[in-house]
Design a protein around this motif. Structure first.
Motif, PDB file in Angstrom:
ATOM      1  N   ASP A  18       0.834  -1.204   0.000  1.00  0.00           N
ATOM      2  CA  ASP A  18       0.000   0.000   0.000  1.00  0.00           C
ATOM      3  C   ASP A  18       0.872   1.260   0.000  1.00  0.00           C
ATOM      4  OD1 ASP A  18       0.870  -0.252   2.571  1.00  0.00           O
ATOM      5  OD2 ASP A  18      -1.097  -0.727   3.426  1.00  0.00           O
ATOM      6  N   SER A  19       2.187   1.066  -0.171  1.00  0.00           N
ATOM      7  CA  SER A  19       3.072   2.236  -0.276  1.00  0.00           C
ATOM      8  C   SER A  19       4.039   2.021  -1.456  1.00  0.00           C
ATOM      9  CB  SER A  19       3.854   2.408   1.026  1.00  0.00           C
ATOM     10  OG  SER A  19       4.526   1.197   1.358  1.00  0.00           O
ATOM     11  N   ALA A  20       3.501   1.506  -2.571  1.00  0.00           N
ATOM     12  CA  ALA A  20       4.348   1.093  -3.699  1.00  0.00           C
ATOM     13  C   ALA A  20       5.256   2.221  -4.213  1.00  0.00           C
ATOM     14  CB  ALA A  20       3.466   0.574  -4.828  1.00  0.00           C
ATOM     15  N   ARG A  21       4.693   3.400  -4.387  1.00  0.00           N
ATOM     16  CA  ARG A  21       5.479   4.511  -4.940  1.00  0.00           C
ATOM     17  C   ARG A  21       6.635   4.878  -3.992  1.00  0.00           C
ATOM     18  NH1 ARG A  21       6.042   7.791  -9.660  1.00  0.00           N
ATOM     19  NH2 ARG A  21       7.171   9.607  -8.942  1.00  0.00           N
ATOM     20  N   LEU A  22       6.286   4.987  -2.705  1.00  0.00           N
ATOM     21  CA  LEU A  22       7.312   5.310  -1.709  1.00  0.00           C
ATOM     22  C   LEU A  22       8.375   4.211  -1.652  1.00  0.00           C
ATOM     23  CD1 LEU A  22       8.322   7.044   0.689  1.00  0.00           C
ATOM     24  CD2 LEU A  22       6.788   5.726   2.163  1.00  0.00           C
ATOM     25  N   ASP A  23       7.944   2.959  -1.722  1.00  0.00           N
ATOM     26  CA  ASP A  23       8.885   1.831  -1.684  1.00  0.00           C
ATOM     27  C   ASP A  23       9.909   1.962  -2.809  1.00  0.00           C
ATOM     28  OD1 ASP A  23       7.219   0.936   0.278  1.00  0.00           O
ATOM     29  OD2 ASP A  23       6.469  -0.814  -0.793  1.00  0.00           O
ATOM     30  N   ILE A  24       9.408   2.250  -4.028  1.00  0.00           N
ATOM     31  CA  ILE A  24      10.331   2.361  -5.163  1.00  0.00           C
ATOM     32  C   ILE A  24      11.284   3.541  -4.959  1.00  0.00           C
ATOM     33  CG2 ILE A  24      10.501   2.845  -7.639  1.00  0.00           C
ATOM     34  CD1 ILE A  24       8.180   1.128  -8.135  1.00  0.00           C
ATOM     35  N   GLU A  25      10.755   4.648  -4.486  1.00  0.00           N
ATOM     36  CA  GLU A  25      11.619   5.819  -4.238  1.00  0.00           C
ATOM     37  C   GLU A  25      12.750   5.461  -3.275  1.00  0.00           C
ATOM     38  OE1 GLU A  25       9.429   9.150  -2.768  1.00  0.00           O
ATOM     39  OE2 GLU A  25       8.129   9.241  -4.525  1.00  0.00           O
ATOM     40  N   VAL A  26      12.377   4.782  -2.168  1.00  0.00           N
ATOM     41  CA  VAL A  26      13.378   4.454  -1.144  1.00  0.00           C
ATOM     42  C   VAL A  26      14.408   3.462  -1.697  1.00  0.00           C
ATOM     43  CG1 VAL A  26      13.709   3.382   1.130  1.00  0.00           C
ATOM     44  CG2 VAL A  26      11.811   4.958   0.775  1.00  0.00           C
ATOM     45  N   LEU A  27      13.942   2.467  -2.441  1.00  0.00           N
ATOM     46  CA  LEU A  27      14.864   1.462  -2.988  1.00  0.00           C
ATOM     47  C   LEU A  27      15.781   2.074  -4.047  1.00  0.00           C
ATOM     48  CD1 LEU A  27      12.451  -1.610  -3.207  1.00  0.00           C
ATOM     49  CD2 LEU A  27      14.255  -1.188  -1.514  1.00  0.00           C
ATOM     50  N   LEU A  28      15.213   2.939  -4.875  1.00  0.00           N
ATOM     51  CA  LEU A  28      16.007   3.587  -5.920  1.00  0.00           C
ATOM     52  C   LEU A  28      17.053   4.528  -5.301  1.00  0.00           C
ATOM     53  CD1 LEU A  28      16.402   3.957  -8.938  1.00  0.00           C
ATOM     54  CD2 LEU A  28      14.391   5.432  -9.004  1.00  0.00           C
ATOM     55  N   ALA A  29      16.625   5.299  -4.311  1.00  0.00           N
ATOM     56  CA  ALA A  29      17.555   6.201  -3.624  1.00  0.00           C
ATOM     57  C   ALA A  29      18.683   5.386  -2.975  1.00  0.00           C
ATOM     58  CB  ALA A  29      16.809   7.021  -2.573  1.00  0.00           C
ATOM     59  N   HIS A  30      18.320   4.221  -2.411  1.00  0.00           N
ATOM     60  CA  HIS A  30      19.309   3.347  -1.763  1.00  0.00           C
ATOM     61  C   HIS A  30      20.335   2.844  -2.794  1.00  0.00           C
ATOM     62  CE1 HIS A  30      20.922   0.175   0.771  1.00  0.00           C
ATOM     63  NE2 HIS A  30      20.631  -0.706  -0.165  1.00  0.00           N
ATOM     64  N   VAL A  31      19.839   2.376  -3.942  1.00  0.00           N
ATOM     65  CA  VAL A  31      20.728   1.843  -4.977  1.00  0.00           C
ATOM     66  C   VAL A  31      21.672   2.942  -5.488  1.00  0.00           C
ATOM     67  CG1 VAL A  31      20.759   1.017  -7.373  1.00  0.00           C
ATOM     68  CG2 VAL A  31      19.211  -0.025  -5.711  1.00  0.00           C
ATOM     69  N   LEU A  32      21.144   4.139  -5.646  1.00  0.00           N
ATOM     70  CA  LEU A  32      21.960   5.227  -6.203  1.00  0.00           C
ATOM     71  C   LEU A  32      22.789   5.953  -5.140  1.00  0.00           C
ATOM     72  CD1 LEU A  32      19.363   6.746  -8.727  1.00  0.00           C
ATOM     73  CD2 LEU A  32      21.250   5.190  -9.221  1.00  0.00           C
ATOM     74  N   GLY A  33      22.507   5.653  -3.871  1.00  0.00           N
ATOM     75  CA  GLY A  33      23.231   6.349  -2.793  1.00  0.00           C
ATOM     76  C   GLY A  33      22.895   7.833  -2.769  1.00  0.00           C
ATOM     77  N   ARG A  34      21.654   8.146  -3.100  1.00  0.00           N
ATOM     78  CA  ARG A  34      21.193   9.547  -3.147  1.00  0.00           C
ATOM     79  C   ARG A  34      19.949   9.712  -2.286  1.00  0.00           C
ATOM     80  NH1 ARG A  34      24.889  12.816  -5.897  1.00  0.00           N
ATOM     81  NH2 ARG A  34      25.719  11.650  -7.642  1.00  0.00           N
ATOM     82  N   SER A  35      19.536  10.983  -2.096  1.00  0.00           N
ATOM     83  CA  SER A  35      18.304  11.226  -1.349  1.00  0.00           C
ATOM     84  C   SER A  35      17.107  11.093  -2.284  1.00  0.00           C
ATOM     85  CB  SER A  35      18.324  12.646  -0.770  1.00  0.00           C
ATOM     86  OG  SER A  35      18.211  13.567  -1.846  1.00  0.00           O
ATOM     87  N   ARG A  36      15.916  10.963  -1.696  1.00  0.00           N
ATOM     88  CA  ARG A  36      14.706  10.878  -2.530  1.00  0.00           C
ATOM     89  C   ARG A  36      14.486  12.181  -3.285  1.00  0.00           C
ATOM     90  NH1 ARG A  36      10.721   9.658   1.757  1.00  0.00           N
ATOM     91  NH2 ARG A  36       9.175  10.222   0.204  1.00  0.00           N
ATOM     92  N   THR A  37      14.853  13.299  -2.689  1.00  0.00           N
ATOM     93  CA  THR A  37      14.709  14.597  -3.377  1.00  0.00           C
ATOM     94  C   THR A  37      15.558  14.613  -4.641  1.00  0.00           C
ATOM     95  OG1 THR A  37      14.713  15.456  -1.133  1.00  0.00           O
ATOM     96  CG2 THR A  37      14.734  17.093  -2.899  1.00  0.00           C
ATOM     97  N   TRP A  38      16.750  14.037  -4.553  1.00  0.00           N
ATOM     98  CA  TRP A  38      17.667  14.019  -5.712  1.00  0.00           C
ATOM     99  C   TRP A  38      17.009  13.335  -6.908  1.00  0.00           C
ATOM    100  CZ3 TRP A  38      20.361  10.780  -9.013  1.00  0.00           C
ATOM    101  CH2 TRP A  38      21.502  11.319  -9.644  1.00  0.00           C
ATOM    102  N   LEU A  39      16.218  12.295  -6.640  1.00  0.00           N
ATOM    103  CA  LEU A  39      15.556  11.563  -7.727  1.00  0.00           C
ATOM    104  C   LEU A  39      14.672  12.493  -8.551  1.00  0.00           C
ATOM    105  CD1 LEU A  39      14.328   8.374  -5.789  1.00  0.00           C
ATOM    106  CD2 LEU A  39      16.493   8.699  -7.006  1.00  0.00           C
ATOM    107  N   TYR A  40      14.021  13.426  -7.846  1.00  0.00           N
ATOM    108  CA  TYR A  40      13.096  14.326  -8.555  1.00  0.00           C
ATOM    109  C   TYR A  40      13.828  15.495  -9.210  1.00  0.00           C
ATOM    110  CZ  TYR A  40       9.400  11.493  -6.806  1.00  0.00           C
ATOM    111  OH  TYR A  40       8.589  10.415  -6.575  1.00  0.00           O
TER     112      TYR A  40
END
Ligand SMILES: C[S@@+](CC[C@H](N)C(=O)[O-])C[C@H]1O[C@@H](n2cnc3c(N)ncnc32)[C@H](O)[C@@H]1O
Length: 275
Positions: A18-40
């Motif tokens: 029930d938090s799919a979008r947030l989950d992807i953001e957190v996992l992607l930020a983790h893989v890239l070693g960046r913050s979630r803000t950086w993704l945007y």
């Protein structure tokens, strides 16, 4: 190779969450070693092949139900970045209400505090970081949980927290505390929620208590009398349907000024009482 934006659009792969979008953001930020803000800030940034492979693997694990906190090995609690693992509970945002309440009830600069069932150390470390003049004794029955709590304590450099292996009060030397806090196991063994979501990956010993989930709350309330100084507070988290029972248990244990506190959705999640 896909961009950040294209990867962020993959929430359909996590449809059980029930938090799919947030989950992807957190996992992607983790893989890239960046913050979630950086993704945007960099939506068109392309992932390197190794990063893409790693993200794909993590999404498969998440799709199989594994908690995000276990996959990345971290969870934020009270603005502290904590290591988490399968030895104990993943700290929950609702437990921040317990920290908030304890701080509000105890304005003293110097205080002896006992945290029963410390798990990752979340509550004790949050209190210790807010009140450098407090001394915290944090206990758990699980040696693995204590190893985790010690790692977190050391990483945060909090010298005012002491850890001890104890089955509730059994190994705690006679001592007086101005505050006893606990987020004990309180789920009924028959609760169907135990078969759903993140809790399937957490140890039963951190979740389940006998007597419809109330046995440990009762042990703590009846046992704390010998450890609380006169006027000292007991603050315990419980399930949202357990507030009335918790108040009854606190009162029967001889505590006074007993009351429950609501969480942000208006459900009684915390009971406090005073010696
Ligand atoms: C619900 S978890 C809470 C963990 C942490 N305090 C938090 O809020 O995230 C309950 C913790 O109580 C511990 N526990 C269970 N039974 C215990 C006992 N008899 N004595 C001491 N700790 C116990 C478990 O190992 C687990 O770490």
């Amino acid at each position: 190779m896909a961009t950040i934006k294209q990867n962020l659009a993959r929430s359909g792969e996590l449809e059980h969450s029930d938090s799919a979008r947030l989950d992807i953001e957190v996992l992607l930020a983790h893989v890239l070693g960046r913050s979630r803000t950086w993704l945007y800030t960099w939506p068109e940034h392309q992932l390197a092949p190794g990063e893409q492979r790693q993200l794909d693997e993590l999404l498969v694990r998440r799709a199989a139900g594994e908690p995000v906190a276990h996959i990345i090995g971290r969870r934020e609690f009270w603005s502290l970045d904590l290591k988490v693992d399968a030895s104990t509970l993943i700290p929950r945002p609702e437990t921040e209400l317990l920290v908030e309440t304890a701080l509000e009830l105890c304005p003293r600069e110097h205080l002896q505090v006992l945290d029963l069932g410390t798990g990752s150390g979340a509550i004790a470390l949050a209190l210790a970081s807010e009140r450098p003049g407090w001394h915290l004794l944090a206990v758990d029955k699980s040696a693995e949980a204590l190893t985790l709590a010690e790692e977190n304590r050391r990483a945060l450099g909090l010298g005012n927290v002491e850890l001890l292996q104890s089955d509730w009060f059994s190994a705690i030397p006679p001592r007086q505390f101005g505050l006893v806090v606990s987020n004990p196991p309180y789920i009924d063994a028959a609760d169907p929620h135990l078969e759903r979501g993140d809790v399937r990956f957490e140890p039963r010993s951190a979740l389940v208590a006998e007597r419809a989930g109330l046995a440990d709350i009762e042990r703590i309330a009846t046992g704390c009398g010998a450890y609380l100084e006169a006027g000292g507070w007991l603050v315990v988290e419980h399930g949202w349907q357990q507030a009335a029972e918790a108040r009854r248990i606190f009162t029967a244990a001889g505590l006074r000024e007993v009351s429950s506190r609501d969480d942000y959705s208006g459900r009684g999640r915390l009971t406090v009482g005073r010696k």
